[in-house]
Design a protein around this motif. Structure first.
Motif, mmCIF file in Angstrom:
data_model
loop_
_atom_site.group_PDB
_atom_site.id
_atom_site.type_symbol
_atom_site.label_atom_id
_atom_site.label_comp_id
_atom_site.label_asym_id
_atom_site.label_seq_id
_atom_site.Cartn_x
_atom_site.Cartn_y
_atom_site.Cartn_z
ATOM 1 N N LYS A 1 -8.097 -6.446 -20.574
ATOM 2 C CA LYS A 1 -6.735 -5.938 -20.387
ATOM 3 C C LYS A 1 -6.580 -5.246 -19.030
ATOM 4 C CE LYS A 1 -4.803 -5.290 -24.918
ATOM 5 N NZ LYS A 1 -5.056 -4.451 -26.062
ATOM 6 N N THR A 2 -7.599 -4.412 -18.683
ATOM 7 C CA THR A 2 -7.442 -3.590 -17.470
ATOM 8 C C THR A 2 -7.762 -4.377 -16.194
ATOM 9 O OG1 THR A 2 -9.679 -2.756 -17.733
ATOM 10 C CG2 THR A 2 -7.897 -1.383 -18.623
ATOM 11 N N LEU A 3 -8.538 -5.466 -16.325
ATOM 12 C CA LEU A 3 -8.968 -6.221 -15.127
ATOM 13 C C LEU A 3 -7.786 -6.649 -14.246
ATOM 14 C CD1 LEU A 3 -11.640 -7.311 -13.837
ATOM 15 C CD2 LEU A 3 -11.110 -9.487 -14.940
ATOM 16 N N PRO A 4 -6.760 -7.331 -14.840
ATOM 17 C CA PRO A 4 -5.639 -7.732 -13.966
ATOM 18 C C PRO A 4 -4.882 -6.533 -13.404
ATOM 19 C CG PRO A 4 -5.368 -8.607 -16.214
ATOM 20 C CD PRO A 4 -6.600 -7.786 -16.212
ATOM 21 N N LEU A 5 -4.864 -5.418 -14.179
ATOM 22 C CA LEU A 5 -4.156 -4.215 -13.737
ATOM 23 C C LEU A 5 -4.828 -3.633 -12.486
ATOM 24 C CD1 LEU A 5 -1.840 -2.413 -14.966
ATOM 25 C CD2 LEU A 5 -3.684 -0.889 -15.698
ATOM 26 N N PHE A 6 -6.159 -3.437 -12.567
ATOM 27 C CA PHE A 6 -6.871 -2.879 -11.415
ATOM 28 C C PHE A 6 -6.904 -3.873 -10.253
ATOM 29 C CE2 PHE A 6 -8.758 0.148 -14.525
ATOM 30 C CZ PHE A 6 -8.342 1.301 -13.888
ATOM 31 N N GLY A 7 -6.878 -5.185 -10.610
ATOM 32 C CA GLY A 7 -6.836 -6.217 -9.573
ATOM 33 C C GLY A 7 -5.609 -6.041 -8.691
ATOM 34 N N LYS A 8 -4.503 -5.568 -9.289
ATOM 35 C CA LYS A 8 -3.269 -5.354 -8.520
ATOM 36 C C LYS A 8 -3.220 -3.937 -7.947
ATOM 37 C CE LYS A 8 -0.259 -8.727 -10.675
ATOM 38 N NZ LYS A 8 -0.456 -9.017 -12.099
ATOM 39 N N ALA A 9 -3.703 -2.958 -8.744
ATOM 40 C CA ALA A 9 -3.598 -1.548 -8.323
ATOM 41 C C ALA A 9 -4.438 -1.283 -7.077
ATOM 42 C CB ALA A 9 -4.046 -0.637 -9.455
ATOM 43 N N SER A 10 -5.568 -1.999 -6.951
ATOM 44 C CA SER A 10 -6.486 -1.720 -5.855
ATOM 45 C C SER A 10 -5.868 -2.047 -4.478
ATOM 46 C CB SER A 10 -7.771 -2.512 -6.115
ATOM 47 O OG SER A 10 -8.758 -2.100 -5.262
ATOM 48 N N PRO A 11 -5.348 -3.287 -4.265
ATOM 49 C CA PRO A 11 -4.695 -3.538 -2.973
ATOM 50 C C PRO A 11 -3.441 -2.685 -2.776
ATOM 51 C CG PRO A 11 -4.613 -5.509 -4.357
ATOM 52 C CD PRO A 11 -5.476 -4.518 -5.061
ATOM 53 N N LEU A 12 -2.787 -2.316 -3.900
ATOM 54 C CA LEU A 12 -1.576 -1.488 -3.784
ATOM 55 C C LEU A 12 -1.942 -0.086 -3.266
ATOM 56 C CD1 LEU A 12 1.475 -1.706 -4.399
ATOM 57 C CD2 LEU A 12 1.005 -0.529 -6.549
ATOM 58 N N LEU A 13 -3.024 0.466 -3.825
ATOM 59 C CA LEU A 13 -3.502 1.784 -3.361
ATOM 60 C C LEU A 13 -3.841 1.706 -1.874
ATOM 61 C CD1 LEU A 13 -4.804 4.686 -3.912
ATOM 62 C CD2 LEU A 13 -6.946 3.451 -4.210
ATOM 63 N N ALA A 14 -4.559 0.615 -1.495
ATOM 64 C CA ALA A 14 -4.955 0.451 -0.090
ATOM 65 C C ALA A 14 -3.724 0.349 0.799
ATOM 66 C CB ALA A 14 -5.835 -0.790 0.054
ATOM 67 N N LEU A 15 -2.710 -0.377 0.315
ATOM 68 C CA LEU A 15 -1.495 -0.568 1.114
ATOM 69 C C LEU A 15 -0.759 0.761 1.318
ATOM 70 C CD1 LEU A 15 0.270 -2.786 2.452
ATOM 71 C CD2 LEU A 15 1.613 -2.815 0.354
ATOM 72 N N VAL A 16 -0.638 1.547 0.243
ATOM 73 C CA VAL A 16 0.067 2.839 0.337
ATOM 74 C C VAL A 16 -0.667 3.748 1.331
ATOM 75 C CG1 VAL A 16 0.669 4.935 -0.963
ATOM 76 C CG2 VAL A 16 1.090 2.682 -1.962
ATOM 77 N N LEU A 17 -2.009 3.786 1.212
ATOM 78 C CA LEU A 17 -2.816 4.623 2.121
ATOM 79 C C LEU A 17 -2.615 4.203 3.567
ATOM 80 C CD1 LEU A 17 -6.324 4.984 0.435
ATOM 81 C CD2 LEU A 17 -4.785 6.812 1.133
ATOM 82 N N VAL A 18 -2.726 2.887 3.794
ATOM 83 C CA VAL A 18 -2.656 2.367 5.154
ATOM 84 C C VAL A 18 -1.264 2.585 5.750
ATOM 85 C CG1 VAL A 18 -2.660 0.157 6.375
ATOM 86 C CG2 VAL A 18 -4.611 0.815 4.988
ATOM 87 N N LEU A 19 -0.208 2.359 4.932
ATOM 88 C CA LEU A 19 1.149 2.587 5.455
ATOM 89 C C LEU A 19 1.342 4.058 5.802
ATOM 90 C CD1 LEU A 19 3.391 0.286 3.217
ATOM 91 C CD2 LEU A 19 2.664 -0.083 5.588
ATOM 92 N N GLY A 20 0.780 4.937 4.965
ATOM 93 C CA GLY A 20 0.861 6.371 5.246
ATOM 94 C C GLY A 20 0.195 6.702 6.568
ATOM 95 N N TYR A 21 -1.036 6.212 6.750
ATOM 96 C CA TYR A 21 -1.770 6.497 7.999
ATOM 97 C C TYR A 21 -1.057 5.891 9.215
ATOM 98 C CZ TYR A 21 -5.932 8.827 6.170
ATOM 99 O OH TYR A 21 -6.797 9.748 5.626
ATOM 100 N N ILE A 22 -0.597 4.642 9.051
ATOM 101 C CA ILE A 22 0.043 3.955 10.183
ATOM 102 C C ILE A 22 1.330 4.669 10.609
ATOM 103 C CG2 ILE A 22 1.401 1.862 10.684
ATOM 104 C CD1 ILE A 22 -0.774 0.222 9.451
ATOM 105 N N SER A 23 2.015 5.292 9.625
ATOM 106 C CA SER A 23 3.300 5.933 9.963
ATOM 107 C C SER A 23 3.103 6.999 11.040
ATOM 108 C CB SER A 23 3.929 6.539 8.702
ATOM 109 O OG SER A 23 3.184 7.672 8.278
ATOM 110 N N ILE A 24 1.928 7.636 11.079
ATOM 111 C CA ILE A 24 1.730 8.755 12.027
ATOM 112 C C ILE A 24 1.728 8.247 13.480
ATOM 113 C CG2 ILE A 24 0.216 10.672 12.698
ATOM 114 C CD1 ILE A 24 -0.595 10.794 9.656
ATOM 115 N N PRO A 25 0.795 7.347 13.870
ATOM 116 C CA PRO A 25 0.854 6.876 15.265
ATOM 117 C C PRO A 25 2.149 6.147 15.607
ATOM 118 C CG PRO A 25 -0.844 5.697 14.011
ATOM 119 C CD PRO A 25 -0.368 6.804 13.161
#
Ligand code: HEM
Length: 224
Positions: free
Chosen positions: A190-214
């Motif tokens: 049950k959780t495999l597809p959920l984490f499969g999506k949550a993981s790149p989403l977490l990475a994307l949110v982090l990266v967009l946050g960091y990129i916003s600064i420069p």
């Protein structure tokens, strides 16, 4: 107990997962702290001064991060070499089951991130890259972190280096988080597809946050 963990590959993977989770925690906290730049010098200079005022506690935290990074890198290289030895190249047909660009390149993205972190420490912690704008003091007598960061990100090549590093961070965390969840046994059908999506989403949110600064600094939208 520790010796047992080191001795088998499951233990080594658990160490990778725990240190990886710790470092993701640091990256999240660091981003939240960095957002204080949007409040101007009174935001980030006060934040940096508060961190410095922690004194020995700050050094305990720094040594903790350093130890996590050292274990993560050592065991990452060890596991990669172990996997390569276990998988001789001469397959007639090379199966690529559920592998992605991110999962196949973890060792390279990890080593690139290490290179970035060395550059970043020289840049913002040791302040030897642009010493003329990195060692100033503000009117309240605090280290002028705001001028150091904004002057750096007005330089296009510096922004390009940070954007490239954040792209690498995306691939590393995008696969790493999914992988650590699996290692600590939180994955089931049950959780495999959920984490499969949550993981790149977490990475994307982090990266967009960091990129916003420069990016916001380069476009002149962060003012003192
Ligand atoms: C736009 C992106 C980033 C900005 C603006 C930024 C800013 C800073 C600043 C200003 C410092 C020095 C803090 C001080 O000494 O007062 C710092 C330290 C540091 N940063 Fe970043 N950072 C960014 C991205 C990252 C990323 C992606 C990582 C990890 C992958 C990272 C890891 C570190 C580490 C390990 C330190 C040293 C912490 C310490 O000295 O205690 N940074 N960063």
């Amino acid at each position: 107990m520790f010796a047992k963990l080191f001795k088998n590959s499951v233990g080594r993977k658990l160490i990778m997962a725990a240190t990886g989770l710790g470092m993701i925690g640091f990256v999240v906290m660091h981003l939240l702290g960095n957002f204080s730049i949007f409040l101007g010098p009174e935001g980030i200079n006060v934040y940096a001064a508060r961190l410095q005022s922690l004194g020995p506690l700050l050094w305990v935290a720094r040594l903790g991060i350093l130890a996590m990074a050292a274990f993560h890198i050592t065991f990452g290289i060890w596991l990669t070499l172990e996997n390569r030895r276990a998988k001789p190249e001469a397959y007639a047909v090379r199966k690529r089951q559920a592998s992605t660009f991110g999962s196949e390149t973890m060792i390279y993205s990890g080593l690139l991130l290490l290179t970035f972190v060395v550059f970043h420490l020289l840049h913002f912690t040791l302040r030897v890259i642009f010493p003329e704008t990195s060692n100033l003091i503000d009117s309240a007598g605090r280290a002028d972190v705001f001028t150091m960061v904004t002057e750096s990100f007005r330089k296009f090549p510096v922004v390009v280096i940070y954007l490239a590093a954040m792209a690498v961070l995306f691939f590393h965390v995008g696969h790493g988080f999914k992988s650590l969840v699996q290692t600590i046994g939180l994955n089931n059908d049950k959780t495999l597809p959920l984490f499969g999506k949550a993981s790149p989403l977490l990475a994307l949110v982090l990266v967009l946050g960091y990129i916003s600064i420069p990016m916001l600094i380069l476009f002149g939208l962060v003012k003192g």
